[in-house]
Motif scaffolding. Sequence first.
Motif, PDB file in Angstrom:
ATOM      1  N   THR A  41     -15.623   4.035  -1.439  1.00 14.56           N
ATOM      2  CA  THR A  41     -14.718   3.399  -2.260  1.00 14.56           C
ATOM      3  C   THR A  41     -13.189   3.399  -1.376  1.00 14.56           C
ATOM      4  O   THR A  41     -12.955   4.303  -0.669  1.00 14.56           O
ATOM      5  N   THR A  42     -12.558   2.351  -1.824  1.00 14.62           N
ATOM      6  CA  THR A  42     -11.030   2.067  -1.097  1.00 14.62           C
ATOM      7  C   THR A  42     -10.077   2.532  -2.008  1.00 14.62           C
ATOM      8  O   THR A  42      -9.939   2.262  -3.112  1.00 14.62           O
ATOM      9  N   GLY A  43      -9.277   3.612  -1.706  1.00 13.14           N
ATOM     10  CA  GLY A  43      -8.080   3.848  -2.416  1.00 13.14           C
ATOM     11  C   GLY A  43      -6.736   4.001  -1.745  1.00 13.14           C
ATOM     12  O   GLY A  43      -6.764   3.182  -0.583  1.00 13.14           O
ATOM     13  N   THR A  44      -5.673   4.425  -2.291  1.00 18.16           N
ATOM     14  CA  THR A  44      -4.274   4.523  -1.586  1.00 18.16           C
ATOM     15  C   THR A  44      -4.303   5.103  -0.408  1.00 18.16           C
ATOM     16  O   THR A  44      -3.485   4.918   0.498  1.00 18.16           O
ATOM     17  N   GLY A  45      -5.104   6.067  -0.212  1.00 14.89           N
ATOM     18  CA  GLY A  45      -5.292   6.848   1.055  1.00 14.89           C
ATOM     19  C   GLY A  45      -6.255   6.480   2.104  1.00 14.89           C
ATOM     20  O   GLY A  45      -6.787   7.114   3.184  1.00 14.89           O
ATOM     21  N   GLY A  46      -6.902   5.345   1.849  1.00 18.77           N
ATOM     22  CA  GLY A  46      -7.845   4.861   2.700  1.00 18.77           C
ATOM     23  C   GLY A  46      -9.541   4.806   2.244  1.00 18.77           C
ATOM     24  O   GLY A  46      -9.344   5.085   0.936  1.00 18.77           O
ATOM     25  N   ASP A  47     -10.230   4.575   2.860  1.00 19.50           N
ATOM     26  CA  ASP A  47     -11.627   4.714   2.476  1.00 19.50           C
ATOM     27  C   ASP A  47     -12.045   6.247   2.248  1.00 19.50           C
ATOM     28  O   ASP A  47     -11.726   6.963   2.968  1.00 19.50           O
ATOM     29  N   THR A  48     -12.996   6.141   1.125  1.00 22.00           N
ATOM     30  CA  THR A  48     -13.665   7.542   0.959  1.00 22.00           C
ATOM     31  C   THR A  48     -15.238   7.283   0.730  1.00 22.00           C
ATOM     32  O   THR A  48     -15.630   6.360   0.009  1.00 22.00           O
TER      33      THR A  48
END
Length: 115
Positions: A41-48
Amino acid sequence: MSVRNADITLYHREYDPEQGQDVWTHTPYTGVSWYGGREVTTGTGGDTAADGYTVRIFTTETVAVQPGDIVVRGLVSDEITGASQLTQKYPESWRVTLVRDNRRGGLAHWRIGGA
């Protein structure tokens, strides 16, 4: 239509007031639909990256399942006192985080998701 590609064992946890502790029961289900694995998943902190799974149990009966229960791929019969006893032993095991009762309609099933 979902593919029936796996057998699972569902471990359900309930509090027993007489024993003063959680008690785990297990129920085998054959011919379920198993989908999942590593998801990104892509979020504000990058991919997880994380594991994510969905199982569909095809039945019109009530299934005793709730968030916090454990799903193990395959038919197993371990007697346990805690979830980690399963998640450490079986690589394809995960904690339930989502339960949907989809018994209405043409393809009656329970949808269970987790990681």
